[in-house]
Every structure is written in structure tokens, then in C-alpha cells.
Design an enzyme around this catalytic site. Structure first.
Site, PDB file in Angstrom:
ATOM      1  N   GLU A   1      10.272   2.065  10.586  1.00  0.00           N
ATOM      2  CA  GLU A   1      10.790   3.752  10.623  1.00  0.00           C
ATOM      3  C   GLU A   1       9.669   4.304  10.663  1.00  0.00           C
ATOM      4  OE1 GLU A   1      13.939   3.672  10.734  1.00  0.00           O
ATOM      5  OE2 GLU A   1      14.037   1.705  10.047  1.00  0.00           O
TER       6      GLU A   1
ATOM      7  N   GLU B   1       9.708  17.038  14.669  1.00  0.00           N
ATOM      8  CA  GLU B   1       9.477  17.057  13.336  1.00  0.00           C
ATOM      9  C   GLU B   1       8.965  17.589  12.902  1.00  0.00           C
ATOM     10  OE1 GLU B   1       9.508  13.184  11.739  1.00  0.00           O
ATOM     11  OE2 GLU B   1      11.165  13.131  10.544  1.00  0.00           O
TER      12      GLU B   1
ATOM     13  N   LYS C   1       0.883  -1.166   0.311  1.00  0.00           N
ATOM     14  CA  LYS C   1      -0.308   0.339  -0.137  1.00  0.00           C
ATOM     15  C   LYS C   1       1.226   1.118   0.203  1.00  0.00           C
ATOM     16  CE  LYS C   1      -1.219   2.709   2.758  1.00  0.00           C
ATOM     17  NZ  LYS C   1      -1.741   4.291   1.551  1.00  0.00           N
TER      18      LYS C   1
ATOM     19  N   CYS D   1      13.720  11.623   6.622  1.00  0.00           N
ATOM     20  CA  CYS D   1      13.831  11.751   7.413  1.00  0.00           C
ATOM     21  C   CYS D   1      15.065  11.673   7.822  1.00  0.00           C
ATOM     22  CB  CYS D   1      12.646  10.236   7.953  1.00  0.00           C
ATOM     23  SG  CYS D   1      13.567   8.732   6.592  1.00  0.00           S
TER      24      CYS D   1
HETATM   25  P1  ADP Z   1       3.279  11.020   6.866  1.00  0.00           P
HETATM   26  O1  ADP Z   1       2.925  11.791   7.611  1.00  0.00           O
HETATM   27  O2  ADP Z   1       4.140  10.683   5.637  1.00  0.00           O
HETATM   28  O3  ADP Z   1       1.291  10.644   4.664  1.00  0.00           O
HETATM   29  P2  ADP Z   1       1.215   8.916   7.780  1.00  0.00           P
HETATM   30  O4  ADP Z   1       1.996   7.629   8.901  1.00  0.00           O
HETATM   31  O5  ADP Z   1       0.303   9.274   7.901  1.00  0.00           O
HETATM   32  O6  ADP Z   1       2.786   9.773   7.428  1.00  0.00           O
HETATM   33  O7  ADP Z   1       1.413   8.064   5.397  1.00  0.00           O
HETATM   34  C1  ADP Z   1       2.649   6.360   6.404  1.00  0.00           C
HETATM   35  C2  ADP Z   1       1.584   5.832   5.583  1.00  0.00           C
HETATM   36  O8  ADP Z   1       1.023   5.173   6.183  1.00  0.00           O
HETATM   37  C3  ADP Z   1       0.612   5.917   4.644  1.00  0.00           C
HETATM   38  O9  ADP Z   1       0.912   4.866   3.033  1.00  0.00           O
HETATM   39  C4  ADP Z   1      -0.202   6.379   5.033  1.00  0.00           C
HETATM   40  O10 ADP Z   1      -1.806   6.045   3.805  1.00  0.00           O
HETATM   41  C5  ADP Z   1      -0.450   5.045   5.985  1.00  0.00           C
HETATM   42  N1  ADP Z   1      -1.327   5.222   7.074  1.00  0.00           N
HETATM   43  C6  ADP Z   1      -2.156   6.250   8.109  1.00  0.00           C
HETATM   44  N2  ADP Z   1      -3.190   6.022   8.387  1.00  0.00           N
HETATM   45  C7  ADP Z   1      -3.400   4.591   8.574  1.00  0.00           C
HETATM   46  C8  ADP Z   1      -3.842   3.159   8.975  1.00  0.00           C
HETATM   47  N3  ADP Z   1      -4.724   3.491  10.539  1.00  0.00           N
HETATM   48  N4  ADP Z   1      -3.721   1.986   9.505  1.00  0.00           N
HETATM   49  C9  ADP Z   1      -1.955   1.622   8.696  1.00  0.00           C
HETATM   50  N5  ADP Z   1      -1.805   2.856   7.437  1.00  0.00           N
HETATM   51  C10 ADP Z   1      -1.641   4.238   7.630  1.00  0.00           C
END
Ligand code: ADP
Length: 477
Positions: free
Chosen positions: A246, A379, A171, A280
Site C-alpha cells: 500500500e 504526493e 517492524k 494515504c
Molecule cells: P514514509 O515516507 O512513510 O516514512 P517509508 O517507505 O520510508 O515511508 O517508510 C515506511 C516503512 O518502511 C518504515 O517502517 C520504514 O522504516 C521502512 N523502510 C524504509 N526503508 C526500508 C528498506 N530499505 N527496507 C525495508 N523497509 C524499509
């Protein structure tokens, strides 16, 4: 044309689509992509589970050939894929092509690793018994990636997962589906059997969450925010699955009195502002000793004045736009917070107008910051850095380590004594001497300590720790 998800070897449209927008020019739609549902994610997991028995026993030459072919195609198409990456993410074309080359190198490296799978044979503690230690794949691996490295991070998770015989549900981040779609298409055409690699583009809260909630996902590798990382961890504990995280960084870059000023300024500007500070491993805390402080700040100001901030695809651009409006808001909010906290905004921090509508922000440098301020602790993930003045090396090291994070830590010095001491005592997974905190090789371990990471290292041969499980077999002779 809507680019589709790949589930069980078929391209599936889904009921909705979303747009991929160019942050350098918000009128430019890079493409339309199918938005997967939770049911699509479950179908992808089922396909990966069904494909696992055969793939986990596939021959090493088959895996080698597919990974090698993928590497060759990525490298042959580096200019086109690099351009797509820069167009969807906003890093400069040179950075986009560089990242694409790195993805090719990663597939090439793991194509080779397939041919070097090895175990150990030992005598037992008991007579007439032999012991074999082998590595086996873990099963279905869930891969969840962020938007800031649209091709390198997927590559450094997908390549080892497949190399060691796992099947994958992938994903990517919703902001940048184009590069991910392209490498899945390449791998699919390279001959992966159906179900071995499944692509589900969509919302984290829907598709990602369905992956976290499934007992059939045996391992999850995640790169992203600290908040989501914690969700991955909690859900993984629930299912007793392997997980690797990470997350954030607040990486220090120390500049000592004895530093070569030119080297220090180049490394600091690169660390803090290249890739628009959206790495990061970026440095946002420049910890500078008293004797060089004023000269360093003046030289940073001069260097920053010369930076070209513009459309990522334009020749001569050194810093592209911020990735989207919400990240831009976060950056400008932190600039306001820094001022309120009493730091001095010495350079930059202004929104910029360019020929096209985009999220252009002049890199910002604060001085007179303390390590207790929010801009020094949280951050920001944008082109915003602060200078923290310290007395000497001992205070610099203490301030560098005084953070909840521990990904990368840099120092500019000509002293062998201080460089050696820093390498040993920096509380970080990666240490850089006279080099930027960001910018790492593809064949050596990557990862951090403290709040930045959890689990074993990514990349290079250390990736085997996560993507395999060890078996110990005893045989009576
Ligand atoms: P960023 O600030 O880099 O967008 P996120 O942690 O929101 O950080 O996103 C990193 C990844 O995690 C993306 O692919 C996002 O769609 C996914 N993501 C966000 N929320 C969830 C969740 N509840 N469960 C699994 N994956 C998630």
C-alpha cells in the site's frame, strides 16, 4: 526506561536506543526505545520460523481467545492508548482515540474470523474422487508499517496474520514506536507462544532490509512510500515470496454544480486537512465544475479560517502538527513549488507559532491549479490541496483519473446519474459519494489500483487472500 524489542518471547534491549519525540512539543520525549540491529532481525526471523509449525496447527479457540483478549484490552485502554498515539504522531486526541478503537475492532473482527475458517468440498471431474479446497497459513510474515496510523495499520496486518496461523516479524516506523510496542505487549501478555510475534524496532535500511533479504520470510505486507514499496517488490521477486504493497495516493475529490455546498465543503476540508493531511486516502486534488467553483472556493476559505490548529492533545484542536521537521520541509517545499508553477495560494500555508515548539502549519489551499502541475501529480502528504477548475462532469472524471495513483476517489453531487457513473468509472480501489475520500470501515476491503497498491486487498474477509495459501486435495473414495 528503554522499551525493548520482543524476540522469541524475550524482551531484548539491544545496544542502542532512540527517542520518540512529540511533534506538538519537541521538548517532550514520549519514551526511549531499543533500536534493533540486522542480527536482531535475523534472530526474530529464526524465532518466527521455529514457532510456525506449532502455531500453524494451534486450535482455533486458542487463537480466538488471544485475539479477543487483545481487543478487549485495547478497547478498555482506548483513552490512554489514544493519548499515547496523539502524543507521538500529532493527530488530535479524538482522532487518536478513534484510531485506537478501530484497532480494537479489528482484533475483535479477526477473533471471530478464526471461528469461521472454511473451505469447499466438491465432486471431482472423475468418478469416486472427492476434492477438498482448504486455506493454510503462508508461513513467516514480515510486517513493515508507516508512521501515519501507528496503531490501526499494525492491527490490520498483525490480527489477520495471527488469525490465519502465520507467525510474524513486525517492524514499525521509527517515528512512532510507542503504539506498536503497546499492542505487542498486549498480545504477548494475552498468551501468544514465544516466537509467534516478534517486534524489531529500528531503521528501515537496517532492520527492514534484513527482512527483505531473508529467504525465511515467506510474505511481506508493506505500507509506506512508493520508493520503499518498489524495494520490497524487487526483493520479493528475488525470493519468490508473496508481497502486498500500500503506497501513495493523489486522491481526487470532484465537486459538481449540483452538489450540496455544505456537504461538499465539509467532505473536502476533512479529506484534505484532517489528520494534518497525512493519510494515504487524503484528497489533495479538488476538481470543481465552473458553476459552483467560486462559491466553493469562498466557502472553503471561510471554513478554513475557523480551523483550530494547535497541540494535538489540547481540547478544541481540530488539526495537529505535521509529524516531523523533514515532513514539514517537504510540505513547505511543495507550497513554494505550487507558487512557482503559477497556482494561486488562496489560503494558508504559513508556519504557525504555538505555546510549545512544534511543527505547526496552517492548511494551504491553492486555486487556479492545473492537473499537470507537480502539486497535482506528486504526493505531498501534508495539509496542502489544490482546486482544479473544470467545465463539466466528463472533464472532472477524466481529470480525476489522470494520475499515476488509484487509492480513493470522491464526488459531491446530488445527481444519481453522475454518482452511479462515477462509482463505476473512477479508477480507484475505493469510491466515496458525498463523503470524504478518507475514513473507512474496519470490516470491508481496503486498497487501491495503479501506482497505489499491489497484491490483494487488506482488511475484512478479503485479508484471507494474502495471509493464506490455497490447497486442493483429491481423495479416492
Ligand atoms: P514514509 O515516507 O512513510 O516514512 P517509508 O517507505 O520510508 O515511508 O517508510 C515506511 C516503512 O518502511 C518504515 O517502517 C520504514 O522504516 C521502512 N523502510 C524504509 N526503508 C526500508 C528498506 N530499505 N527496507 C525495508 N523497509 C524499509
Amino acid at each position: 526506561m528503554v522499551q525493548k524489542n520482543l524476540i522469541d518471547g524475550e524482551w531484548i534491549a539491544g545496544s542502542e536506543a532512540f527517542r520518540n519525540i512529540n511533534p506538538s512539543d519537541t521538548n517532550d520525549v514520549v519514551g526511549e526505545y531499543a533500536r534493533a540491529s540486522a542480527d536482531d532481525a535475523r534472530a526474530a526471523i529464526a524465532a518466527a520460523k521455529a514457532a510456525f509449525p506449532a502455531w500453524s496447527r494451534s486450535g482455533i479457540l486458542e487463537r480466538h481467545a488471544i485475539l479477543r483478549k487483545t481487543a478487549d484490552e485495547i478497547l478498555a485502554r482506548k483513552d490512554e492508548l489514544g493519548r499515547l498515539l496523539s502524543r507521538e504522531e500529532g493527530k488530535t486526541l479524538a482522532e487518536g482515540i478513534g484510531e485506537t478503537v478501530r484497532a480494537g475492532q479489528i482484533f475483535d473482527f479477526f477473533a471471530g474470523e478464526c471461528l469461521r475458517l472454511a473451505g469447499e468440498v466438491l465432486p471431482s471431474a472423475r468418478p469416486n474422487i472427492g476434492v477438498e479446497i482448504t486455506r493454510e497459513p503462508v508461513g513467516v510474515v514480515g510486517i513493515i508499517t508507516p508512521w501515519n496510523f501507528p496503531i490501526a495499520i499494525p492491527a490490520w496486518k498483525i490480527a489477520p496474520a495471527l488469525c490465519y496461523g502465520n507467525t510474524v516479524v513486525f517492524k514499525p516506523a521509527e517515528l512512532v514506536p510507542g503504539s506498536s510496542w503497546a499492542i505487542v505487549d498486549i498480545l504477548h501478555r494475552a498468551g501468544l507462544p514465544k516466537g509467534v510475534l516478534n517486534l524489531v524496532m529500528g531503521k528501515g535500511s537496517v532492520v527492514g532490509q534484513a527482512m527483505l533479504d531473508s529467504p525465511d520470510v515467506h510474505a511481506i505486507t508493506f505500507t509506506g512510500s512508493t520508493g520503499t514499496g518498489k524495494r520490497v517488490a524487487l526483493a520479493s521477486v528475488e525470493h519468490n515470496r508473496k508481497y502486498q504493497l500500500e503506497m501513495g495516493g493523489k486522491n481526487p475529490f470532484v465537486v459538481l454544480d449540483d452538489a450540496d455546498l455544505g456537504v461538499a465543503v465539509e467532505a473536502a476540508v476533512n479529506s484534505a486537512f484532517f489528520s494534518t493531511g497525512q493519510r494515504c486516502t487524503a484528497s489533495s486534488r479538488l476538481i470543481v465544475t465552473e458553476g459552483i467553483h467560486d462559491r466553493f472556493v469562498a466557502a472553503m476559505g471561510e471554513r478554513m479560517k475557523g480551523l483550530t490548529i494547535d497541540d494535538a492533545l489540547k481540547a478544541g484542536t481540530q488539526i495537529g502538527p505535521v509529524v516531523d521537521q523533514s515532513q514539514l520541509n517537504q510540505d513547505t517545499d511543495y507550497i513554494a513549488i505550487g507558487k512557482q508553477e503559477g497556482a494561486k495560494l488562496a489560503f494558508g500555508g504559513e508556519l504557525l507559532k504555538r505555546d510549545t515548539p512544534g511543527f505547526y502549519l496552517q492548511p494551504a489551499l491553492f486555486t487556479e491549479a492545473t492537473n499537470a502541475m507537480r502539486i497535482s501529480r506528486e504526493e505531498i502528504f501534508g495539509p496542502v490541496a489544490s482546486v482544479i477548475r473544470v467545465r463539466d462532469y466528463d472533464e472532472a472524471l477524466a481529470v480525476a483519473n489522470d494520475t499515476p495513483f488509484g487509492l480513493s476517489s470522491g464526488i459531491a453531487t446530488t445527481s444519481l446519474k453522475h454518482a452511479t457513473h462515477f462509482k463505476r468509472n473512477a479508477e480507484a480501489g475505493m469510491v466515496m459519494v458525498n463523503l470524504p475520500t478518507a475514513g473507512v470501515d474496519f470490516h470491508v476491503p481496503f486498497g487501491g489500483r495503479k501506482g497505489s497498491s499491489h497484491g490483494s486487498r487488506e482488511q475484512g474477509r478479503y485479508a484471507a487472500e494474502f495471509y493464506t495459501t490455497v490447497k486442493t486435495a483429491y481423495t479416492l473414495a
